[in-house]
Motif scaffolding. Structure first.
Motif, short mmCIF file in Angstrom:
data_model
loop_
_atom_site.label_atom_id
_atom_site.label_comp_id
_atom_site.label_asym_id
_atom_site.label_seq_id
_atom_site.Cartn_x
_atom_site.Cartn_y
_atom_site.Cartn_z
N MET A 199 0.76 -1.14 0.03
CA MET A 199 0.04 0.06 -0.10
C MET A 199 0.87 1.18 -0.18
SD MET A 199 -3.15 -0.50 -0.47
CE MET A 199 -3.60 1.13 -0.29
N SER A 200 1.97 1.24 0.83
CA SER A 200 3.05 2.29 0.77
C SER A 200 3.57 2.39 -0.75
CB SER A 200 3.98 2.04 1.76
OG SER A 200 3.47 2.20 3.27
N LEU A 201 3.54 1.62 -1.34
CA LEU A 201 4.11 1.45 -2.57
C LEU A 201 3.46 2.09 -3.43
CD1 LEU A 201 6.45 1.10 -4.60
CD2 LEU A 201 5.71 -1.38 -4.77
N ILE A 202 1.96 1.75 -3.44
CA ILE A 202 1.07 2.28 -4.34
C ILE A 202 0.84 3.77 -4.29
CG2 ILE A 202 -1.46 2.47 -4.56
CD1 ILE A 202 -1.22 -0.78 -4.20
N ARG A 203 1.07 4.28 -2.78
CA ARG A 203 0.74 5.69 -2.51
C ARG A 203 1.94 6.32 -3.00
NH1 ARG A 203 -0.72 3.28 2.95
NH2 ARG A 203 -2.91 3.30 3.00
N LEU A 204 2.93 5.97 -2.80
CA LEU A 204 4.27 6.41 -3.49
C LEU A 204 4.16 6.75 -5.11
CD1 LEU A 204 7.15 7.53 -2.46
CD2 LEU A 204 8.03 5.50 -3.39
N LEU A 205 3.74 5.64 -5.72
CA LEU A 205 3.57 5.78 -7.18
C LEU A 205 2.52 6.87 -7.65
CD1 LEU A 205 3.96 2.16 -8.07
CD2 LEU A 205 5.52 3.85 -8.72
N VAL A 206 1.40 6.60 -6.75
CA VAL A 206 0.31 7.69 -6.96
C VAL A 206 0.75 9.21 -6.70
CG1 VAL A 206 -2.03 8.59 -6.24
CG2 VAL A 206 -1.75 6.12 -6.40
N LEU A 207 1.45 9.43 -5.74
CA LEU A 207 1.94 10.76 -5.48
C LEU A 207 2.94 11.16 -6.70
CD1 LEU A 207 2.14 13.23 -3.68
CD2 LEU A 207 4.15 11.96 -2.45
N ALA A 208 3.77 10.25 -7.03
CA ALA A 208 4.71 10.72 -8.03
C ALA A 208 3.93 11.00 -9.35
CB ALA A 208 5.66 9.46 -8.75
N ALA A 209 2.88 10.08 -9.67
CA ALA A 209 1.96 10.40 -10.81
C ALA A 209 1.23 11.75 -10.73
CB ALA A 209 0.88 9.06 -10.83
N LEU A 210 0.60 12.01 -9.67
CA LEU A 210 -0.02 13.37 -9.43
C LEU A 210 0.89 14.52 -9.64
CD1 LEU A 210 -2.11 12.64 -6.33
CD2 LEU A 210 -3.10 13.01 -8.70
N TRP A 211 2.10 14.50 -9.07
CA TRP A 211 3.10 15.73 -9.15
C TRP A 211 3.69 15.79 -10.37
CZ3 TRP A 211 5.81 15.29 -3.50
CH2 TRP A 211 4.92 15.95 -2.65
N GLY A 212 3.77 14.32 -10.97
CA GLY A 212 4.22 14.43 -12.60
C GLY A 212 3.14 15.15 -13.47
N ALA A 213 1.98 14.90 -13.20
CA ALA A 213 0.88 15.41 -13.86
C ALA A 213 0.72 16.92 -13.59
CB ALA A 213 -0.42 14.60 -13.49
N SER A 214 1.06 17.37 -12.67
CA SER A 214 0.86 18.99 -12.39
C SER A 214 1.73 19.83 -13.47
CB SER A 214 1.62 19.32 -11.06
OG SER A 214 3.02 18.98 -11.00
N PHE A 215 2.66 19.14 -14.05
CA PHE A 215 3.44 20.02 -15.17
C PHE A 215 2.45 19.77 -16.34
CE2 PHE A 215 6.72 18.79 -12.12
CZ PHE A 215 7.09 20.15 -11.70
N LEU A 216 1.75 18.76 -16.51
CA LEU A 216 0.89 18.78 -17.68
C LEU A 216 -0.22 19.48 -17.74
CD1 LEU A 216 -0.35 16.90 -20.21
CD2 LEU A 216 -1.38 15.39 -18.42
N PHE A 217 -0.77 19.76 -16.43
CA PHE A 217 -1.78 20.69 -16.40
C PHE A 217 -1.58 22.06 -16.59
CE2 PHE A 217 -3.98 16.78 -13.88
CZ PHE A 217 -4.37 16.51 -14.59
N MET A 218 -0.42 22.37 -16.01
CA MET A 218 0.21 23.78 -16.26
C MET A 218 0.55 24.12 -17.48
SD MET A 218 2.64 25.00 -13.01
CE MET A 218 3.49 23.38 -12.89
#
Length: 297
Positions: free
Chosen positions: A4-23
């Motif tokens: 679950m921690s690994l999944i949360r880490l990957l989701v967080l990285a995906a979200l912060w990586g997506a922030s540059f897409l949305f900007m």
């Protein structure tokens, strides 16, 4: 590290990586100032709603100065700089330049403590610098001389994160969640006076509005909650491994949604920067895995 921690880490990285897409999607239609004011406002409201649900009262006036310093260097200023750069640079370039924040933090920390770099840290700084040079050189060829300023702004945004991390080490002892919540409201206040001078360039289309809402609610507000959950579960050093994953997702999202070309320079630059960060931070995947095995065994 649990599944679950690994999944949360990957989701967080995906979200912060997506922030540059949305900007990248919203920066040109709205302009950097309006985009980031809406972003931090959505994030602040999201964190407020969560606070109400958790019955967690934010003592904003008690830490007024602290929240404004943190809001300036950890949110308002770097967000604005990245939003400006997003008008010109690719998602992958923004994500890789963002990942240099730990390198800046190490440099600032060494200057403040007046301590010389170790050989390992020096090697990391060299590798990171070469990686950025590879990336910047090709962006310069792609965009031309006009690429210099947005690239510099993106690097200065990462520098702001380095300043914020060093400030946080000696800052007042405030709960991590309150730091996120309070600094977002401070960012709203900091950026607000700029709005009359930088009006919206185009009307809010559905795509742009959706991008900004996802950027503020998920990539900022909820991402902070996820990050602090990981710190509680794994500790700050392990949670910071998200830094190595953000460029991977930034490259992926840019390619999937904006058809950005994944050039050899992007791959080489990201590998060099990530390797440099590992040297600077002292993080070793093999050592971390071995430590986790010994702890659980």
């Amino acid at each position: 590290m649990s599944a679950m921690s690994l999944i949360r880490l990957l989701v967080l990285a995906a979200l912060w990586g997506a922030s540059f897409l949305f900007m990248r999607i919203a920066a040109n239609p709205l302009g950097p100032v309006v985009l980031i004011e809406v972003r931090v406002a959505f994030a602040a409201i999201t964190l407020l709603l969560v606070s109400i649900y958790l019955k967690n009262t934010l003592k904003f006036t008690d830490n007024f100065k602290h929240f404004f310093i943190l809001g300036l260097f950890n949110s308002a200023l770097p967000f604005l700089l990245f939003a400006y750069s997003a008008q010109f640079l690719t998602v992958s370039t923004l994500a890789i330049l963002n990942s240099t924040a730990p390198i800046w933090a190490a440099i600032i920390g060494a200057v403040l403590s007046k301590k010389m770099f170790t050989k390992r840290v020096s090697m990391g700084l060299v590798l990171g610098s070469i990686g950025v040079s590879v990336l910047v050189g090709m962006e310069g060829l792609r965009i031309g001389e006009s690429a210099v300023f947005p690239i510099t702004c993106a690097l200065m945004a990462a520098l702001c994160y380095g300043i914020a991390s060093n400030y946080a080490k000696n800052a007042p002892q405030v709960k991590a969640y309150d730091n996120a919540h309070g600094s977002m409201w401070a960012s709203v206040i900091i950026i607000m006076p700029l709005l009359p001078f930088f009006p919206v360039r185009e009307s809010f289309t559905f795509d742009v509005l959706t991008a900004v809402m996802l950027l503020g609610v998920f990539c900022t507000g909820l991402a902070y909650l996820l990050y602090f959950r990981l710190i509680a579960e794994l500790g700050a050093p392990s949670a910071l491994t998200v830094t190595f994953l953000i460029p991977i997702f930034g490259i992926l999202w840019g390619h999937l949604f904006l058809d950005e070309v994944i050039g050899l320079n992007t791959l080489i630059g990201s590998i060099l920067v990530i390797t440099g960060i590992m040297f600077v931070t002292g993080f070793s995947p093999a050592a971390a895995f071995k430590k986790r095995i010994l702890k659980n065994g």
